[in-house]
Design a protein around this motif. Structure first.
Motif, PDB file in Angstrom:
ATOM      1  N   ASN A 147      46.524  37.134  43.823  1.00  0.00           N
ATOM      2  CA  ASN A 147      46.142  38.460  43.361  1.00  0.00           C
ATOM      3  C   ASN A 147      44.751  38.403  42.761  1.00  0.00           C
ATOM      4  OD1 ASN A 147      46.249  40.277  40.541  1.00  0.00           O
ATOM      5  ND2 ASN A 147      46.882  41.350  42.395  1.00  0.00           N
ATOM      6  N   GLY A 148      43.888  39.347  43.139  1.00  0.00           N
ATOM      7  CA  GLY A 148      42.523  39.396  42.611  1.00  0.00           C
ATOM      8  C   GLY A 148      42.226  40.732  41.974  1.00  0.00           C
ATOM      9  N   VAL A 149      41.315  40.700  41.018  1.00  0.00           N
ATOM     10  CA  VAL A 149      40.919  41.917  40.300  1.00  0.00           C
ATOM     11  C   VAL A 149      39.418  42.108  40.451  1.00  0.00           C
ATOM     12  CG1 VAL A 149      40.772  43.032  38.044  1.00  0.00           C
ATOM     13  CG2 VAL A 149      42.790  41.665  38.635  1.00  0.00           C
ATOM     14  N   GLN A 150      39.021  43.298  40.844  1.00  0.00           N
ATOM     15  CA  GLN A 150      37.602  43.648  40.904  1.00  0.00           C
ATOM     16  C   GLN A 150      37.174  44.117  39.519  1.00  0.00           C
ATOM     17  OE1 GLN A 150      35.257  44.133  43.725  1.00  0.00           O
ATOM     18  NE2 GLN A 150      36.614  42.765  44.852  1.00  0.00           N
ATOM     19  N   VAL A 151      36.066  43.570  39.012  1.00  0.00           N
ATOM     20  CA  VAL A 151      35.573  43.940  37.682  1.00  0.00           C
ATOM     21  C   VAL A 151      34.104  44.332  37.763  1.00  0.00           C
ATOM     22  CG1 VAL A 151      37.233  42.450  36.499  1.00  0.00           C
ATOM     23  CG2 VAL A 151      34.973  41.546  37.125  1.00  0.00           C
ATOM     24  N   ASP A 240      35.843  45.891  29.941  1.00  0.00           N
ATOM     25  CA  ASP A 240      37.251  45.653  29.654  1.00  0.00           C
ATOM     26  C   ASP A 240      38.183  46.229  30.707  1.00  0.00           C
ATOM     27  OD1 ASP A 240      36.663  44.295  27.340  1.00  0.00           O
ATOM     28  OD2 ASP A 240      36.790  46.073  26.060  1.00  0.00           O
ATOM     29  N   THR A 241      37.778  47.298  31.365  1.00  0.00           N
ATOM     30  CA  THR A 241      38.657  47.959  32.335  1.00  0.00           C
ATOM     31  C   THR A 241      38.451  47.419  33.735  1.00  0.00           C
ATOM     32  OG1 THR A 241      36.999  49.718  32.524  1.00  0.00           O
ATOM     33  CG2 THR A 241      38.844  50.111  31.041  1.00  0.00           C
ATOM     34  N   GLU A 242      39.546  47.284  34.493  1.00  0.00           N
ATOM     35  CA  GLU A 242      39.478  46.815  35.875  1.00  0.00           C
ATOM     36  C   GLU A 242      38.875  47.888  36.772  1.00  0.00           C
ATOM     37  OE1 GLU A 242      43.415  45.945  37.098  1.00  0.00           O
ATOM     38  OE2 GLU A 242      43.681  44.255  35.722  1.00  0.00           O
ATOM     39  N   ASP A 247      45.327  42.323  46.614  1.00  0.00           N
ATOM     40  CA  ASP A 247      45.950  41.073  47.038  1.00  0.00           C
ATOM     41  C   ASP A 247      45.081  40.342  48.049  1.00  0.00           C
ATOM     42  OD1 ASP A 247      48.264  41.360  45.511  1.00  0.00           O
ATOM     43  OD2 ASP A 247      49.167  42.682  47.007  1.00  0.00           O
ATOM     44  N   TYR A 248      45.090  39.013  47.976  1.00  0.00           N
ATOM     45  CA  TYR A 248      44.384  38.172  48.939  1.00  0.00           C
ATOM     46  C   TYR A 248      45.369  37.651  49.975  1.00  0.00           C
ATOM     47  CZ  TYR A 248      40.669  37.824  45.385  1.00  0.00           C
ATOM     48  OH  TYR A 248      39.692  38.098  44.471  1.00  0.00           O
ATOM     49  N   ALA A 249      44.887  37.525  51.211  1.00  0.00           N
ATOM     50  CA  ALA A 249      45.723  36.985  52.277  1.00  0.00           C
ATOM     51  C   ALA A 249      44.830  36.285  53.292  1.00  0.00           C
ATOM     52  CB  ALA A 249      46.541  38.091  52.945  1.00  0.00           C
ATOM     53  N   ILE A 250      45.462  35.624  54.249  1.00  0.00           N
ATOM     54  CA  ILE A 250      44.750  34.881  55.300  1.00  0.00           C
ATOM     55  C   ILE A 250      44.663  35.760  56.536  1.00  0.00           C
ATOM     56  CG2 ILE A 250      44.785  32.817  56.753  1.00  0.00           C
ATOM     57  CD1 ILE A 250      46.532  31.523  54.519  1.00  0.00           C
TER      58      ILE A 250
END
Length: 287
Positions: A147-151, A240-242, A247-250
């Motif tokens: 799982n990834g978060v863009q900031v 502070d806010t996302e 989600d990451y996948a192949i």
């Protein structure tokens, strides 16, 4: 690690790892550039004493070629000796091992890495790739493995205090081809800021350098490398806010069901035996 690029990078990113659950330099490993269509020999050839399913074909017999953009720590990066390391690299190695194949990594721009897998120049792409509707139209994806978060990165004296303030930014920097770019460059009606307000760079390091130089007002990028850039460059901070959670996948070529099933099977085994979590813990130690 090779931290002698535009920005010095450290380790210690903060992100969450999913149950199974957006990176160029030059590759020191051989790059394969075969035809997108496998030859008859490729179709029938599997490595001797291999656990590779008989129906599984790869671009080059006996190998699993992964296209990536190795400027996305801690997922993929270039070590001092020119080899590749990171979460994606070790996960790919573990998958190749399960399939009885030799992993070969082809380092290129992020857009090119996606196209390589789409066009059959590589077997799969791993570069913190997010699954979205646009990509699903041209590629197939494995089960999510992270799982990834863009900031949002800004300077410490920036007037941008929240994601909402990005609407007032003159220029937003992103990495070319990433979901951060796609989100930001979309029309205001679709929640974006318009292409005129977004500058795309070849990699995240260049985008952050542009922020330091005052060429952009903010950078939208994945949390993992964002933490590294901020740690290495005083005067920057992460809001502070996302900006987004994804989600990451192949990614593999559309219709390559046999390879996709094999990858998913390997991922399931690696999750069950704790290998996936141990790889993450190696690069992202618990606080």
């Amino acid at each position: 690690m090779k931290w002698n690029q535009i920005l010095a990078l450290g380790m210690g990113a903060a992100l969450s790892f999913g149950m199974l659950a957006g990176c160029g330099g030059t590759s020191s490993q051989p790059s394969a550039a075969p035809s997108a269509e496998p030859s008859a020999a490729q179709e029938s050839s599997t490595p001797e004493n291999s656990s590779t399913p008989a129906e599984l074909t790869t671009v080059e017999p006996g190998k699993l070629i992964m296209s990536t953009n190795a400027q996305f720590p801690p997922y993929e990066m270039v070590a001092d000796d020119g080899s590749f390391e990171g979460i994606d690299v070790e996960v790919a190695e573990a998958i190749a091992d399960k399939l009885g194949l030799e992993l070969e990594i082809d380092d290129m721009d992020f857009d090119a890495a996606l196209l390589a897998a789409q066009n059959g120049k590589s077997d799969m792409v791993m570069a913190g790739v997010t699954v979205n509707e646009e990509r699903l139209q041209v590629m197939d994806f494995s089960d999510s493995y992270a799982n990834g978060v863009q900031v949002v990165i800004v300077t410490e004296d920036s007037t941008i205090a929240s994601v909402d303030d990005l609407a007032n930014a003159d220029k937003i920097g992103t990495q070319r081809g990433t979901t951060g770019y796609l989100y930001c460059s979309d029309t205001p009606e679709n929640g974006g800021y318009g292409e005129d307000h977004v500058t795309a760079y070849d990699d995240g390091a260049t985008a952050v350098q542009a922020l330091l130089n005052g060429q952009v007002d903010a950078v939208v990028i994945d949390n993992a490398p964002a933490q590294e850039y901020v740690k290495a460059n005083p005067g920057l901070k992460i809001l502070d806010t996302e900006f987004a959670n994804e989600d990451y996948a192949i990614g593999v070529a559309k219709g390559n069901t046999a390879l996709l099933d094999a990858i998913n099977g390997a991922l399931a085994e690696l999750e069950a035996n704790g290998t996936l979590q141990s790889i993450v813990d190696k690069y992202i130690p618990a606080e």
